[in-house]
Scaffold this motif. Sequence first.
Motif, PDB file in Angstrom:
ATOM      1  N   ASN A 184      74.666  59.817  29.591  1.00 36.80           N
ATOM      2  CA  ASN A 184      75.282  59.519  28.221  1.00 36.80           C
ATOM      3  C   ASN A 184      76.830  59.876  27.494  1.00 36.80           C
ATOM      4  OD1 ASN A 184      75.675  59.619  25.163  1.00 36.80           O
ATOM      5  ND2 ASN A 184      73.857  60.533  24.395  1.00 36.80           N
ATOM      6  N   ALA A 185      77.485  59.781  27.782  1.00 34.55           N
ATOM      7  CA  ALA A 185      78.967  59.939  27.819  1.00 34.55           C
ATOM      8  C   ALA A 185      80.358  58.667  28.798  1.00 34.55           C
ATOM      9  CB  ALA A 185      79.350  61.398  29.367  1.00 34.55           C
ATOM     10  N   ALA A 186      81.375  58.952  28.201  1.00 31.01           N
ATOM     11  CA  ALA A 186      82.625  57.841  28.192  1.00 31.01           C
ATOM     12  C   ALA A 186      83.520  58.892  28.362  1.00 31.01           C
ATOM     13  CB  ALA A 186      82.818  57.721  26.551  1.00 31.01           C
ATOM     14  N   HIS A 187      84.267  60.797  27.751  1.00 27.66           N
ATOM     15  CA  HIS A 187      84.891  60.755  29.210  1.00 27.66           C
ATOM     16  C   HIS A 187      84.750  60.856  30.634  1.00 27.66           C
ATOM     17  CE1 HIS A 187      88.776  63.772  28.759  1.00 27.66           C
ATOM     18  NE2 HIS A 187      88.514  62.884  27.467  1.00 27.66           N
ATOM     19  N   PRO A 188      86.110  60.844  30.993  1.00 23.63           N
ATOM     20  CA  PRO A 188      85.928  61.787  32.590  1.00 23.63           C
ATOM     21  C   PRO A 188      85.713  62.734  32.734  1.00 23.63           C
ATOM     22  CG  PRO A 188      88.306  60.096  32.000  1.00 23.63           C
ATOM     23  CD  PRO A 188      87.242  60.214  30.871  1.00 23.63           C
ATOM     24  N   ARG A 189      85.673  64.160  31.900  1.00 24.48           N
ATOM     25  CA  ARG A 189      84.960  65.047  31.497  1.00 24.48           C
ATOM     26  C   ARG A 189      84.494  65.442  31.658  1.00 24.48           C
ATOM     27  NH1 ARG A 189      88.479  68.223  27.132  1.00 24.48           N
ATOM     28  NH2 ARG A 189      90.362  67.043  27.724  1.00 24.48           N
ATOM     29  N   ASP A 190      83.016  64.775  30.876  1.00 27.31           N
ATOM     30  CA  ASP A 190      81.467  65.104  31.000  1.00 27.31           C
ATOM     31  C   ASP A 190      81.519  64.267  31.523  1.00 27.31           C
ATOM     32  OD1 ASP A 190      81.453  66.191  28.049  1.00 27.31           O
ATOM     33  OD2 ASP A 190      82.309  63.792  27.349  1.00 27.31           O
ATOM     34  N   LEU A 191      82.001  62.868  32.591  1.00 26.01           N
ATOM     35  CA  LEU A 191      81.725  62.471  34.036  1.00 26.01           C
ATOM     36  C   LEU A 191      81.624  63.544  35.240  1.00 26.01           C
ATOM     37  CD1 LEU A 191      82.668  58.535  32.110  1.00 26.01           C
ATOM     38  CD2 LEU A 191      80.115  59.228  32.504  1.00 26.01           C
ATOM     39  N   GLU A 192      82.880  63.823  34.760  1.00 28.86           N
ATOM     40  CA  GLU A 192      83.240  64.890  36.227  1.00 28.86           C
ATOM     41  C   GLU A 192      81.591  66.189  36.556  1.00 28.86           C
ATOM     42  OE1 GLU A 192      86.409  66.958  38.671  1.00 28.86           O
ATOM     43  OE2 GLU A 192      86.770  66.804  35.949  1.00 28.86           O
ATOM     44  N   TRP A 193      81.478  66.533  35.235  1.00 27.65           N
ATOM     45  CA  TRP A 193      80.970  67.448  35.067  1.00 27.65           C
ATOM     46  C   TRP A 193      79.161  66.853  35.719  1.00 27.65           C
ATOM     47  CZ3 TRP A 193      76.717  68.341  31.787  1.00 27.65           C
ATOM     48  CH2 TRP A 193      75.840  69.477  31.583  1.00 27.65           C
ATOM     49  N   SER A 194      78.833  65.321  34.348  1.00 28.42           N
ATOM     50  CA  SER A 194      77.939  65.445  35.467  1.00 28.42           C
ATOM     51  C   SER A 194      77.522  64.927  36.550  1.00 28.42           C
ATOM     52  CB  SER A 194      77.435  64.029  34.596  1.00 28.42           C
ATOM     53  OG  SER A 194      77.999  63.990  32.778  1.00 28.42           O
ATOM     54  N   ALA A 195      78.614  64.160  37.387  1.00 23.98           N
ATOM     55  CA  ALA A 195      78.581  64.065  38.871  1.00 23.98           C
ATOM     56  C   ALA A 195      78.369  65.269  39.794  1.00 23.98           C
ATOM     57  CB  ALA A 195      79.781  63.658  39.441  1.00 23.98           C
ATOM     58  N   GLY A 196      78.423  66.332  39.087  1.00 23.90           N
ATOM     59  CA  GLY A 196      78.472  67.675  39.650  1.00 23.90           C
ATOM     60  C   GLY A 196      76.183  68.265  39.537  1.00 23.90           C
ATOM     61  N   GLN A 197      76.244  67.249  38.368  1.00 23.65           N
ATOM     62  CA  GLN A 197      75.155  67.971  38.291  1.00 23.65           C
ATOM     63  C   GLN A 197      74.233  67.018  39.041  1.00 23.65           C
ATOM     64  OE1 GLN A 197      73.882  70.722  36.610  1.00 23.65           O
ATOM     65  NE2 GLN A 197      76.093  71.220  36.294  1.00 23.65           N
ATOM     66  N   ILE A 198      74.263  65.880  39.243  1.00 21.99           N
ATOM     67  CA  ILE A 198      73.854  64.955  39.972  1.00 21.99           C
ATOM     68  C   ILE A 198      73.784  64.392  41.177  1.00 21.99           C
ATOM     69  CG2 ILE A 198      73.445  61.922  39.959  1.00 21.99           C
ATOM     70  CD1 ILE A 198      75.311  62.027  37.308  1.00 21.99           C
ATOM     71  N   GLU A 199      75.386  65.435  41.798  1.00 18.05           N
ATOM     72  CA  GLU A 199      74.943  65.973  43.172  1.00 18.05           C
ATOM     73  C   GLU A 199      74.018  67.064  43.689  1.00 18.05           C
ATOM     74  OE1 GLU A 199      76.349  64.395  46.137  1.00 18.05           O
ATOM     75  OE2 GLU A 199      77.493  63.303  44.413  1.00 18.05           O
ATOM     76  N   GLN A 200      73.353  68.454  42.824  1.00 14.07           N
ATOM     77  CA  GLN A 200      72.792  68.811  43.166  1.00 14.07           C
ATOM     78  C   GLN A 200      71.042  68.506  43.443  1.00 14.07           C
ATOM     79  OE1 GLN A 200      72.887  72.569  40.077  1.00 14.07           O
ATOM     80  NE2 GLN A 200      74.975  72.147  40.111  1.00 14.07           N
ATOM     81  N   GLY A 201      71.250  67.564  42.745  1.00 17.23           N
ATOM     82  CA  GLY A 201      69.880  66.624  41.925  1.00 17.23           C
ATOM     83  C   GLY A 201      69.253  65.996  43.910  1.00 17.23           C
ATOM     84  N   LEU A 202      70.609  65.075  44.407  1.00 20.13           N
ATOM     85  CA  LEU A 202      70.827  64.275  44.914  1.00 20.13           C
ATOM     86  C   LEU A 202      70.747  64.886  46.677  1.00 20.13           C
ATOM     87  CD1 LEU A 202      73.677  61.342  44.202  1.00 20.13           C
ATOM     88  CD2 LEU A 202      71.383  60.984  44.550  1.00 20.13           C
ATOM     89  N   ALA A 203      71.143  66.518  46.340  1.00 21.59           N
ATOM     90  CA  ALA A 203      70.729  67.517  47.793  1.00 21.59           C
ATOM     91  C   ALA A 203      69.329  67.637  47.875  1.00 21.59           C
ATOM     92  CB  ALA A 203      71.593  68.890  47.603  1.00 21.59           C
ATOM     93  N   ASP A 204      68.372  67.653  46.778  1.00 22.48           N
ATOM     94  CA  ASP A 204      67.024  67.172  46.830  1.00 22.48           C
ATOM     95  C   ASP A 204      66.891  66.032  46.479  1.00 22.48           C
ATOM     96  OD1 ASP A 204      67.515  69.963  46.958  1.00 22.48           O
ATOM     97  OD2 ASP A 204      67.395  70.386  44.682  1.00 22.48           O
ATOM     98  N   ARG A 205      66.596  65.390  46.893  1.00 26.21           N
ATOM     99  CA  ARG A 205      66.244  64.212  47.345  1.00 26.21           C
ATOM    100  C   ARG A 205      65.754  63.840  48.469  1.00 26.21           C
ATOM    101  NH1 ARG A 205      67.155  59.356  44.231  1.00 26.21           N
ATOM    102  NH2 ARG A 205      67.068  57.437  44.983  1.00 26.21           N
ATOM    103  N   PRO A 206      64.479  63.265  48.372  1.00 31.73           N
ATOM    104  CA  PRO A 206      63.698  62.459  48.820  1.00 31.73           C
ATOM    105  C   PRO A 206      64.124  61.873  50.326  1.00 31.73           C
ATOM    106  CG  PRO A 206      62.512  63.392  48.259  1.00 31.73           C
ATOM    107  CD  PRO A 206      63.288  62.807  47.073  1.00 31.73           C
ATOM    108  N   ASP A 207      64.439  61.592  51.907  1.00 30.58           N
ATOM    109  CA  ASP A 207      65.371  60.632  52.476  1.00 30.58           C
ATOM    110  C   ASP A 207      64.761  59.798  52.656  1.00 30.58           C
ATOM    111  OD1 ASP A 207      66.568  63.104  53.332  1.00 30.58           O
ATOM    112  OD2 ASP A 207      65.352  63.495  55.408  1.00 30.58           O
ATOM    113  N   ASP A 208      63.111  59.319  52.262  1.00 32.55           N
ATOM    114  CA  ASP A 208      62.956  57.831  52.040  1.00 32.55           C
ATOM    115  C   ASP A 208      63.142  57.051  50.778  1.00 32.55           C
ATOM    116  OD1 ASP A 208      61.054  60.137  50.669  1.00 32.55           O
ATOM    117  OD2 ASP A 208      58.922  58.328  51.645  1.00 32.55           O
ATOM    118  N   TYR A 209      63.681  57.787  49.960  1.00 27.20           N
ATOM    119  CA  TYR A 209      64.093  56.991  48.517  1.00 27.20           C
ATOM    120  C   TYR A 209      65.240  56.484  48.530  1.00 27.20           C
ATOM    121  CZ  TYR A 209      60.725  59.205  46.013  1.00 27.20           C
ATOM    122  OH  TYR A 209      59.955  60.881  45.039  1.00 27.20           O
TER     123      TYR A 209
END
Length: 335
Positions: A184-209
């Motif tokens: 829920n964002a339009a500005h690169p500053r928010d999207l960059e910050w969000s990408a960092g949070q998502i990366e943390q989740g992806l690091a714990d993502r099960p391999d079979d997903y």
Amino acid sequence: MTHNTDEPTWGIELTPEHSPDRMASLAALAEDEGFDVAFTSSHYFNRDPFVVCSRMAETTDEIGLGPGIVNPYETHPVRLAAQTATIDEVSDGRAVFGVGAGDRSSLANLGIEHDRPLRRVLETFDIARKLWAGETVTHDGTFTAQDASLNLEPTSDEIPVYVGAQGPHMLRMSGKHADGVLINAAHPRDLEWSAGQIEQGLADRPDDYGAFESLAFASVSVAAEEKEAREAARPPVAFIVGGAADPVLERHDVDRETAATISEALEAGDLPEAFGHVTPEMIDAFCIAGTTATVAERFEAALEYVDGIVVGSPLGPDLEDAIERAGEALDRATE
């Protein structure tokens, strides 16, 4: 971040403020303009998103269709799973499930407690996936289901789940568990910050997903004239500012008192007062607004951090014109 293809995904939010027939013709236009998926937003005061999706399925052939974003408080999660499976059936396997915690103030209007949103959203799509796979489900968590199953099977093997997210925990959870995220964002500053949070989740993502897709669900207003586009952006920007968390306001140097004034005016139902307090800086921070050329530049900047863009409300002062211009801007952004 992984993505199913090399091409960005183009989505559009169609708000059911108009008749289902008009919504169906807008969806057909969006498909002609090359959009991949159309989300129908879900607010109790507008037309029903599932009824509208059903109509949209009749006028389109390929575009993905689904609610975006529906919440699991107003409607029981098992019911949402059945409604989404029905859209998959009538669209011949094109359903997507856009789910999120919902708007706290809208839920408050209905006397609904916005309780444990992270767990509720995760449990909702976890149960939905089991139901779509034909399982009988008993669940006792943020909601209860006893021996629940669906009397229909989705047409497609898997309905993709996109989580609407803005805060750090929901973003991380979507990276770990969902098929995609609608930031829920339009500005690169928010999207960059969000990408960092998502990366943390992806690091714990099960391999079979499977692959994960990150989409900016951005407020967009595009028109021939810059001034008209920016004027049309005032209402959505007022709602975004009124509901924004403090860290988001701080990131854009938005005055907290002005934001509180906007929020209070919205809650009191004084829309002109709320919209009048929206500043040019707020429009720049929370909406991609302007001519086709301006919007194309902003799309290009956003694509540094995401796998695609959902062109969100208001679209522009003229909906048909805005859909065509947004499609053109997306083409230009990826040239």
